[in-house]
Design a protein around this motif. Sequence first.
Motif, PDB file in Angstrom:
ATOM      1  N   LYS A   1      -0.244   7.769 -19.156  1.00 21.48           N
ATOM      2  CA  LYS A   1      -0.764   7.010 -18.189  1.00 21.48           C
ATOM      3  C   LYS A   1      -0.115   5.558 -17.861  1.00 21.48           C
ATOM      4  CE  LYS A   1      -5.032   4.573 -16.365  1.00 21.48           C
ATOM      5  NZ  LYS A   1      -6.453   4.220 -16.816  1.00 21.48           N
ATOM      6  N   MET A   2       0.289   5.394 -16.638  1.00 24.10           N
ATOM      7  CA  MET A   2       0.959   4.110 -16.495  1.00 24.10           C
ATOM      8  C   MET A   2       0.416   3.473 -15.059  1.00 24.10           C
ATOM      9  SD  MET A   2       4.877   5.408 -15.297  1.00 24.10           S
ATOM     10  CE  MET A   2       5.364   3.823 -14.683  1.00 24.10           C
ATOM     11  N   MET A   3       0.862   2.293 -14.684  1.00 22.61           N
ATOM     12  CA  MET A   3       0.588   1.697 -13.501  1.00 22.61           C
ATOM     13  C   MET A   3       1.768   2.079 -12.614  1.00 22.61           C
ATOM     14  SD  MET A   3      -2.023  -0.707 -13.358  1.00 22.61           S
ATOM     15  CE  MET A   3      -1.592  -1.653 -11.987  1.00 22.61           C
ATOM     16  N   LYS A   4       1.236   2.433 -11.280  1.00 21.58           N
ATOM     17  CA  LYS A   4       2.266   2.705 -10.202  1.00 21.58           C
ATOM     18  C   LYS A   4       3.648   1.676 -10.137  1.00 21.58           C
ATOM     19  CE  LYS A   4      -0.420   5.499  -6.985  1.00 21.58           C
ATOM     20  NZ  LYS A   4      -0.861   5.390  -5.814  1.00 21.58           N
TER      21      LYS A   4
ATOM     22  N   LYS B   1       0.797  -1.228   0.007  1.00 20.28           N
ATOM     23  CA  LYS B   1      -0.107   0.117   0.031  1.00 20.28           C
ATOM     24  C   LYS B   1       0.967   1.293  -0.014  1.00 20.28           C
ATOM     25  CE  LYS B   1      -3.673   2.148   2.519  1.00 20.28           C
ATOM     26  NZ  LYS B   1      -4.494   2.255   3.783  1.00 20.28           N
ATOM     27  N   ASP B   2       1.973   1.447   0.737  1.00 22.67           N
ATOM     28  CA  ASP B   2       2.492   2.550   1.063  1.00 22.67           C
ATOM     29  C   ASP B   2       3.936   2.624   0.439  1.00 22.67           C
ATOM     30  OD1 ASP B   2       1.578   2.464   4.453  1.00 22.67           O
ATOM     31  OD2 ASP B   2       0.540   3.256   2.676  1.00 22.67           O
ATOM     32  N   TRP B   3       4.342   1.666  -0.204  1.00 20.78           N
ATOM     33  CA  TRP B   3       5.613   1.686  -0.998  1.00 20.78           C
ATOM     34  C   TRP B   3       5.474   1.538  -2.428  1.00 20.78           C
ATOM     35  CZ3 TRP B   3      10.017   3.132   1.456  1.00 20.78           C
ATOM     36  CH2 TRP B   3      10.110   3.277   2.861  1.00 20.78           C
ATOM     37  N   SER B   4       4.377   2.426  -2.810  1.00 23.31           N
ATOM     38  CA  SER B   4       4.402   2.500  -4.383  1.00 23.31           C
ATOM     39  C   SER B   4       4.593   3.978  -4.601  1.00 23.31           C
ATOM     40  CB  SER B   4       2.953   2.102  -4.989  1.00 23.31           C
ATOM     41  OG  SER B   4       1.842   3.089  -4.081  1.00 23.31           O
ATOM     42  N   CYS B   5       5.189   4.083  -5.848  1.00 21.25           N
ATOM     43  CA  CYS B   5       5.550   5.648  -6.249  1.00 21.25           C
ATOM     44  C   CYS B   5       5.362   5.747  -7.716  1.00 21.25           C
ATOM     45  CB  CYS B   5       6.932   5.849  -5.906  1.00 21.25           C
ATOM     46  SG  CYS B   5       8.124   4.986  -6.613  1.00 21.25           S
TER      47      CYS B   5
END
Length: 203
Positions: free
Chosen positions: A197-200, A67-71
């Motif tokens: 647009k791209m996936m995280k 959840k939190d380590w995507s950028c």
Amino acid sequence: MNSEITYAEVRFKNEPKSSGTKSEPPTAPKEKTNPQKSDSSFPKLLASLLILLLLLTISFLIAFIYKDWSCCPKNWTSFGSNCYFISVESGTWDESEKKCSSVKTHLLVITAKAEQEFIIQKLDKSSAYYVGLSDLQGKNNWQWVDQTPYNESATFWHSGEPNDLSEHCVILHFRASPRKWGWNDVRCNQHQKFICKMMKIYL
């Protein structure tokens, strides 16, 4: 005389014999104990609880990291599980798609109203932006660049659009009357800004 002797003998007979040293009081007899098997279920229960706690901790850490380590890359905007790049330069529809492809992404594909609402808040009302929807064969057969099925119930065309069979590409732009953002079909050789647009990226 005889009675006194008898008395003395009786008295000494009931007293403990003295060996000249101080005697200790007799100890209480030990109770007999029956050897019993130790309860082996408690260590097993404790081990199970520790394993369960370890699994819950690992699951929590995985969920936290996911959840939190995507950028998103620098200068990209985050929404949901995707990243968006809003250009400041202009190009044709084909040039815009190639610029997105050069960084392993594609022109914007919009599949939900929430996504459309998010994007328009980031745009300049004086500009128009290419999205990844086109009808390159000129048969009114609109297709998204990533092969997402075109769903007419989830489109955001301005009133009266699309309106020209010679206009095969789509822009997102703002109309003053009524004041709203929407889609327009345009000629693909027009120079417009664009949105990628791209996936995280998940670490």
